[in-house]
Design a protein around this motif. Structure first.
Motif, PDB file in Angstrom:
ATOM      1  N   GLU A  77     -11.186   3.176   2.096  1.00 48.24           N
ATOM      2  CA  GLU A  77     -10.546   3.709   1.149  1.00 48.24           C
ATOM      3  C   GLU A  77      -9.084   4.298   1.447  1.00 48.24           C
ATOM      4  O   GLU A  77      -8.225   4.046   0.851  1.00 48.24           O
ATOM      5  CB  GLU A  77     -11.273   4.981   0.758  1.00 48.24           C
ATOM      6  CG  GLU A  77     -10.780   5.659  -0.577  1.00 48.24           C
ATOM      7  CD  GLU A  77     -11.402   7.046  -0.958  1.00 48.24           C
ATOM      8  OE1 GLU A  77     -12.649   7.092  -0.459  1.00 48.24           O
ATOM      9  OE2 GLU A  77     -10.848   7.542  -1.953  1.00 48.24           O
ATOM     10  N   GLN A  78      -8.998   4.594   2.790  1.00 46.54           N
ATOM     11  CA  GLN A  78      -7.666   4.995   3.368  1.00 46.54           C
ATOM     12  C   GLN A  78      -6.854   4.011   3.445  1.00 46.54           C
ATOM     13  O   GLN A  78      -5.538   3.975   3.198  1.00 46.54           O
ATOM     14  CB  GLN A  78      -7.991   5.931   4.761  1.00 46.54           C
ATOM     15  CG  GLN A  78      -8.499   7.303   4.511  1.00 46.54           C
ATOM     16  CD  GLN A  78      -8.907   7.967   5.848  1.00 46.54           C
ATOM     17  OE1 GLN A  78      -9.402   7.254   6.757  1.00 46.54           O
ATOM     18  NE2 GLN A  78      -8.588   9.130   5.976  1.00 46.54           N
ATOM     19  N   TRP A  79      -7.260   2.869   4.151  1.00 46.04           N
ATOM     20  CA  TRP A  79      -6.377   1.597   4.107  1.00 46.04           C
ATOM     21  C   TRP A  79      -6.180   1.207   2.826  1.00 46.04           C
ATOM     22  O   TRP A  79      -4.852   0.683   2.455  1.00 46.04           O
ATOM     23  CB  TRP A  79      -7.362   0.423   4.758  1.00 46.04           C
ATOM     24  CG  TRP A  79      -7.160   0.559   6.236  1.00 46.04           C
ATOM     25  CD1 TRP A  79      -8.377   0.857   7.034  1.00 46.04           C
ATOM     26  CD2 TRP A  79      -6.288   0.588   7.217  1.00 46.04           C
ATOM     27  NE1 TRP A  79      -7.933   0.818   8.324  1.00 46.04           N
ATOM     28  CE2 TRP A  79      -6.641   0.619   8.392  1.00 46.04           C
ATOM     29  CE3 TRP A  79      -4.925   0.280   7.190  1.00 46.04           C
ATOM     30  CZ2 TRP A  79      -5.849   0.725   9.714  1.00 46.04           C
ATOM     31  CZ3 TRP A  79      -4.119   0.305   8.321  1.00 46.04           C
ATOM     32  CH2 TRP A  79      -4.694   0.375   9.438  1.00 46.04           C
ATOM     33  N   HIS A  80      -6.920   1.314   1.922  1.00 48.98           N
ATOM     34  CA  HIS A  80      -6.565   0.847   0.337  1.00 48.98           C
ATOM     35  C   HIS A  80      -5.422   1.589  -0.072  1.00 48.98           C
ATOM     36  O   HIS A  80      -4.377   1.162  -0.843  1.00 48.98           O
ATOM     37  CB  HIS A  80      -7.792   0.831  -0.358  1.00 48.98           C
ATOM     38  CG  HIS A  80      -7.639   0.601  -1.789  1.00 48.98           C
ATOM     39  ND1 HIS A  80      -7.432  -0.731  -2.155  1.00 48.98           N
ATOM     40  CD2 HIS A  80      -7.505   1.321  -3.163  1.00 48.98           C
ATOM     41  CE1 HIS A  80      -7.168  -0.752  -3.630  1.00 48.98           C
ATOM     42  NE2 HIS A  80      -7.171   0.491  -3.901  1.00 48.98           N
ATOM     43  N   GLU A  81      -5.593   3.067   0.159  1.00 54.77           N
ATOM     44  CA  GLU A  81      -4.361   3.751  -0.542  1.00 54.77           C
ATOM     45  C   GLU A  81      -3.290   3.640   0.463  1.00 54.77           C
ATOM     46  O   GLU A  81      -2.053   3.600  -0.269  1.00 54.77           O
ATOM     47  CB  GLU A  81      -4.705   5.411  -0.320  1.00 54.77           C
ATOM     48  CG  GLU A  81      -5.794   5.961  -1.060  1.00 54.77           C
ATOM     49  CD  GLU A  81      -6.414   7.141  -0.741  1.00 54.77           C
ATOM     50  OE1 GLU A  81      -5.776   7.812   0.106  1.00 54.77           O
ATOM     51  OE2 GLU A  81      -7.443   7.470  -1.453  1.00 54.77           O
ATOM     52  N   THR A  82      -3.223   3.326   1.672  1.00 55.82           N
ATOM     53  CA  THR A  82      -2.086   3.167   2.681  1.00 55.82           C
ATOM     54  C   THR A  82      -1.214   1.765   2.112  1.00 55.82           C
ATOM     55  O   THR A  82       0.035   1.942   1.991  1.00 55.82           O
ATOM     56  CB  THR A  82      -2.597   3.021   4.027  1.00 55.82           C
ATOM     57  OG1 THR A  82      -3.236   4.180   4.364  1.00 55.82           O
ATOM     58  CG2 THR A  82      -1.516   2.437   4.885  1.00 55.82           C
ATOM     59  N   ALA A 109      -1.582   0.305  -0.927  1.00 54.33           N
ATOM     60  CA  ALA A 109      -0.948   0.704  -2.382  1.00 54.33           C
ATOM     61  C   ALA A 109       0.226   1.535  -2.162  1.00 54.33           C
ATOM     62  O   ALA A 109       1.125   1.206  -2.902  1.00 54.33           O
ATOM     63  CB  ALA A 109      -2.001   1.464  -3.167  1.00 54.33           C
ATOM     64  N   PHE A 110       0.532   2.292  -1.341  1.00 53.19           N
ATOM     65  CA  PHE A 110       1.709   3.318  -1.194  1.00 53.19           C
ATOM     66  C   PHE A 110       2.764   2.309  -0.522  1.00 53.19           C
ATOM     67  O   PHE A 110       3.771   2.374  -1.043  1.00 53.19           O
ATOM     68  CB  PHE A 110       1.486   4.100   0.075  1.00 53.19           C
ATOM     69  CG  PHE A 110       2.533   5.153   0.293  1.00 53.19           C
ATOM     70  CD1 PHE A 110       2.854   6.211  -0.436  1.00 53.19           C
ATOM     71  CD2 PHE A 110       3.409   4.900   1.410  1.00 53.19           C
ATOM     72  CE1 PHE A 110       4.023   7.095  -0.215  1.00 53.19           C
ATOM     73  CE2 PHE A 110       4.745   5.550   1.708  1.00 53.19           C
ATOM     74  CZ  PHE A 110       4.883   6.832   0.758  1.00 53.19           C
ATOM     75  N   ARG A 141       3.888  -0.103  -3.298  1.00 45.54           N
ATOM     76  CA  ARG A 141       4.707   0.606  -4.511  1.00 45.54           C
ATOM     77  C   ARG A 141       6.068   0.526  -3.872  1.00 45.54           C
ATOM     78  O   ARG A 141       7.099   0.512  -4.683  1.00 45.54           O
ATOM     79  CB  ARG A 141       4.283   1.824  -4.694  1.00 45.54           C
ATOM     80  CG  ARG A 141       3.179   1.962  -5.800  1.00 45.54           C
ATOM     81  CD  ARG A 141       2.790   3.352  -6.333  1.00 45.54           C
ATOM     82  NE  ARG A 141       2.616   4.378  -5.328  1.00 45.54           N
ATOM     83  CZ  ARG A 141       1.326   4.408  -4.767  1.00 45.54           C
ATOM     84  NH1 ARG A 141       0.383   3.695  -5.239  1.00 45.54           N
ATOM     85  NH2 ARG A 141       1.179   5.360  -4.109  1.00 45.54           N
TER      86      ARG A 141
END
Ligand SMILES: Cc1ncc(C[n+]2csc(CCOP(=O)(O)OP(=O)(O)O)c2C)c(N)n1
Length: 284
Positions: free
Chosen positions: A264-269, A271-272, A275
């Motif tokens: 999940e942290q990699w996914h958020e990273t 995505a950031f 963007r």
């Protein structure tokens, strides 16, 4: 192309390198988040704006060379090379898996476009100095870039090679120091301080030295490297004041050298970072 357009293009390229490096690290779930992220702008300027390269012919004798002396930043080099077309980009998602051509540290015998095998800190700059000297003996005028870590500058071998380069006036050699102020287990100033600074030490060895205030600002890096490219008589050192983990919030906040995140942290990273890439692409 206008200078402004060129810089915008390089900003996009730097962020593409960041995104692809994160993707590669995420396939493993862990890796060198700190020293890969701090150096993406330098790689973008070199591979996207300055170096003479031919992705179809990685061993082209007239090319400019780049030695990633801090070899643990390999994933960022692979992202840059993949984006430039040295090999299919998706190959880098096999990072450090069995039989891969993309080990965590750069290996010239495995990856097309990697000019020197590194990982044992200090050795890369010695090799780069030898390459620059050999090019001169062979009557070639191609440039050799070397990217050093600030922690790496604790190695005595760095200073032996720096003296050699200045003694022989290797003005086709340009050293970029990724001065992110941190090394493996803490601040460089606490582990082993550099007295008056790494730049002062290179100057004392007889190099031309320039300092880039923000080494994660593509425009500042480009201007300094472009100037050094035309240096005459002495090797050039550029101190890039960078941020360890730049653009990867979980690593930037802690200054971590190496990170292990949840899926999940990699996914958020990712995505950031994507963007930010979309924002820069819209401006370009
Ligand atoms: C000769 C040698 N000693 C120790 C190490 C272990 N090591 C790997 S990375 C690292 C810290 C490097 O710090 P720095 O050069 O500042 O890299 P960055 O912060 O840019 O990642 C160390 C000590 C090594 N690879 N080689």
């Amino acid at each position: 192309m206008q200078q402004e357009d060129k810089i915008r293009e390089l900003q996009v390229f730097a962020q593409q390198i960041r995104v692809e490096t994160i993707r590669a690290l995420a396939t493993l779930g862990f890796g060198h988040t700190g020293g890969t992220m701090s150096v993406t702008e330098a790689l973008a300027v070199l591979y996207g704006g300055i170096m003479k390269i031919d992705p179809q012919n990685p061993g082209w004798e007239e090319r400019d060379w780049c030695v990633m002396s801090k070899g643990h930043a390999g994933p960022a080099v692979y992202a840059a090379l993949g984006l430039k077309g040295f090999f299919p980009l998706e190959n880098i998602y096999t990072l450090n898996q069995p039989h891969t051509d993309f080990p965590s540290h750069t290996d010239r015998l495995k990856t097309p476009g990697v000019d020197m095998t590194t990982g044992s800190l200090g050795q890369g700059i010695s090799a780069a100095v030898g390459i620059a000297y050999a090019n001169r003996l062979d009557g070639r005028d191609n440039h050799v870039f070397v990217i050093l870590g600030d922690g790496e500058c604790d190695e005595g071998q760095v200073w032996e090679s720096a003296q050699f380069a200045a003694h022989y006036g290797l003005d086709r050699l340009i050293c970029l120091v990724d001065n992110n102020k941190r090394q493996l287990d803490g601040l460089c100033s606490e582990v082993m301080s550099h007295g008056e600074g790494i730049g002062a030490k290179f100057r004392a060895c007889g190099w031309d030295v320039a300092e880039v205030r923000d080494g994660n600002d593509v425009e500042q890096v480009y201007e300094a490297v472009d100037r050094a490219y035309h240096n005459v008589g002495k090797p050039a050192c550029i101190i890039l004041n960078t941020v360890k983990g730049k653009g990867l919030p979980l690593a930037e906040q802690t200054g971590a050298h190496f990170s292990s995140f949840s899926a999940e942290q990699w996914h958020e990273t990712l995505a950031f970072a994507q963007r930010e890439l979309e924002r820069l692409t819209a401006q370009a």
